[in-house]
Design an enzyme around this catalytic site. Sequence first.
Site, mmCIF file in Angstrom:
data_model
loop_
_atom_site.group_PDB
_atom_site.id
_atom_site.type_symbol
_atom_site.label_atom_id
_atom_site.label_comp_id
_atom_site.label_asym_id
_atom_site.label_seq_id
_atom_site.Cartn_x
_atom_site.Cartn_y
_atom_site.Cartn_z
ATOM 1 N N GLY A 247 36.850 32.843 43.578
ATOM 2 C CA GLY A 247 36.458 32.280 42.287
ATOM 3 C C GLY A 247 35.984 33.355 41.333
ATOM 4 O O GLY A 247 36.392 34.513 41.423
ATOM 5 N N SER A 248 35.092 32.986 40.457
ATOM 6 C CA SER A 248 34.598 33.906 39.444
ATOM 7 C C SER A 248 33.620 34.912 40.040
ATOM 8 O O SER A 248 33.019 34.677 41.096
ATOM 9 C CB SER A 248 33.898 33.134 38.324
ATOM 10 O OG SER A 248 32.677 32.563 38.800
ATOM 11 N N GLY A 252 30.678 34.475 42.848
ATOM 12 C CA GLY A 252 30.658 35.347 44.014
ATOM 13 C C GLY A 252 29.331 36.035 44.224
ATOM 14 O O GLY A 252 28.876 36.216 45.362
ATOM 15 N N GLU A 269 36.755 37.083 47.046
ATOM 16 C CA GLU A 269 37.917 37.365 46.204
ATOM 17 C C GLU A 269 37.594 36.814 44.820
ATOM 18 O O GLU A 269 37.680 35.609 44.577
ATOM 19 C CB GLU A 269 39.176 36.689 46.769
ATOM 20 C CG GLU A 269 39.608 37.217 48.116
ATOM 21 C CD GLU A 269 40.180 38.626 48.045
ATOM 22 O OE1 GLU A 269 40.367 39.147 46.924
ATOM 23 O OE2 GLU A 269 40.438 39.199 49.105
#
Length: 517
Positions: A247-248, A252, A269
């Site tokens: 995600g963003s 994260g 990721e």
Amino acid sequence: MNKIATDFGIDKALEILAVKPINKGTSTGSNNFSNGDSIESYSPVDGQLIGKVKTTTKEDYEQVMDAATSAFKTWRTMPAPQRGEIVRQFGDKLREKKEALGKLVSYEMGKSYQEGLGEVQEMIDICDFAVGLSRQLHGLTMHSERPGHRMYEQYHPLGIVGIISAFNFPVAVWSWNTALAWICGDVCVWKPSEKTPLCGIACQNIAAEVFAKNNLPEGISCLVNGDYKVGEFMTKDSRTPLISATGSTRMGKIVAQEVAGRLGKSLLELGGNNAIIVTPDADIKMTVIGAVFGAVGTAGQRCTSTRRLIIHESVYDKVKNAVVDAYKQLRIGNPLDENNHVGPLIDTDAVNMYNDALEKVVKEGGNIVVDGDVLSGEGYESGCYVKPAIAEAKPGFEIVQHETFAPVLYLLKYSGDVENAIEIQNNVAQGLSSAIMTNNLREAERFLSHAGSDCGIANVNIGTSGAEIGGAFGGEKDTGGGRESGSDAWKIYMRRQTNTINYTTDLPLAQGIKFDL
């Protein structure tokens, strides 16, 4: 069903995938249901309601964790090649239902049908990779300094792997994690994006079918639905030794801090701000294909989407004009219609971010060379369709430093040698994917050297978007440092153990230490 869904076979696809208009949010299989409020899934293609899914309550989550914990005790004792056989069957089921799942991905997320099929193919490919890997989970043997001793290291399953995935790849990223985790002997608890919950239901149904056929516990594959609060159940839970989150960067960092606070492991990721460097020796035709697909594929909603085109001043106008001409040929519309190149953004919030980015680049002094716009009228009733835009900008613009999850491409000019372009490329917080277009061997090798691209992915004469499962996927800096899919990415799903065996009748100590009794 509405006209688009009927005309393009969405109703039939939902039937094949056993996805009903009102889903009970299956948690560990067909016999376990969630009891929270409902999530309504609207298609960005036409704005129509596809279905509803029950969310996971804290009580539901505890039942899921009990089922997963119990299933792990069975799953981990199966030899890895036997686990590989189960993954092989799962891959075969995906082959059977590829068309149906690809259509659901396209309709619920908004990417083109071809990209939806491609995403399911990624799932099949990682299953094939994992099946081979099931006979190759290797350790190391090393020599001991003590006579009559043998040392080696081996890998063991971690336990429960928590997976948090994003809307833009609603099924593939889950499979990247799950196929490898299953091979390694782990069980999985997955929270799909609340924007694409039906894709999660479909995958869970397929997995449950395979496990039931083999008389295996449902808890090997678990599903929880809801917003970030449901994700927090996993990130705060010491029973999940690994959290894989996509995600963003903002999300994260929250996950990383929470998991690190309990000394768990994270596989992150996150965002990308990917660039293609175009040198004087670039093949312009190849450059245009790579740049345009990278910028507008999935309506610019890939973490590997091309955001920046860094062009040498000597070919700047030539490249700019070629890319602008290519944008004139783009067809925007229903992604299930294979004549169209670009589908909708995921929702109107994404449309607002798109508009904000274009406003900001102009305020900072940029020049719009391909106008953006929100499309309306017949075929665009959802309000999620936008025109891919191109803006001339400078590397120091604040908006250029950020990732806008929409089809906005920034053209940046560089002078001098390729080192200057590499410096511009690297001078952002993100470090996921990068590419250089050149027929100059020295430039290509410089780009790939220790002093070259600082991204986890660096390509020569292909674009930033589109990764094969054989290589580890991931990036550095604010992208999170995680690696999924191929190469030796499997190791993060396991715990390493060093073993020493003494097959003598003496007990010598290491480093020559004497301890006589």
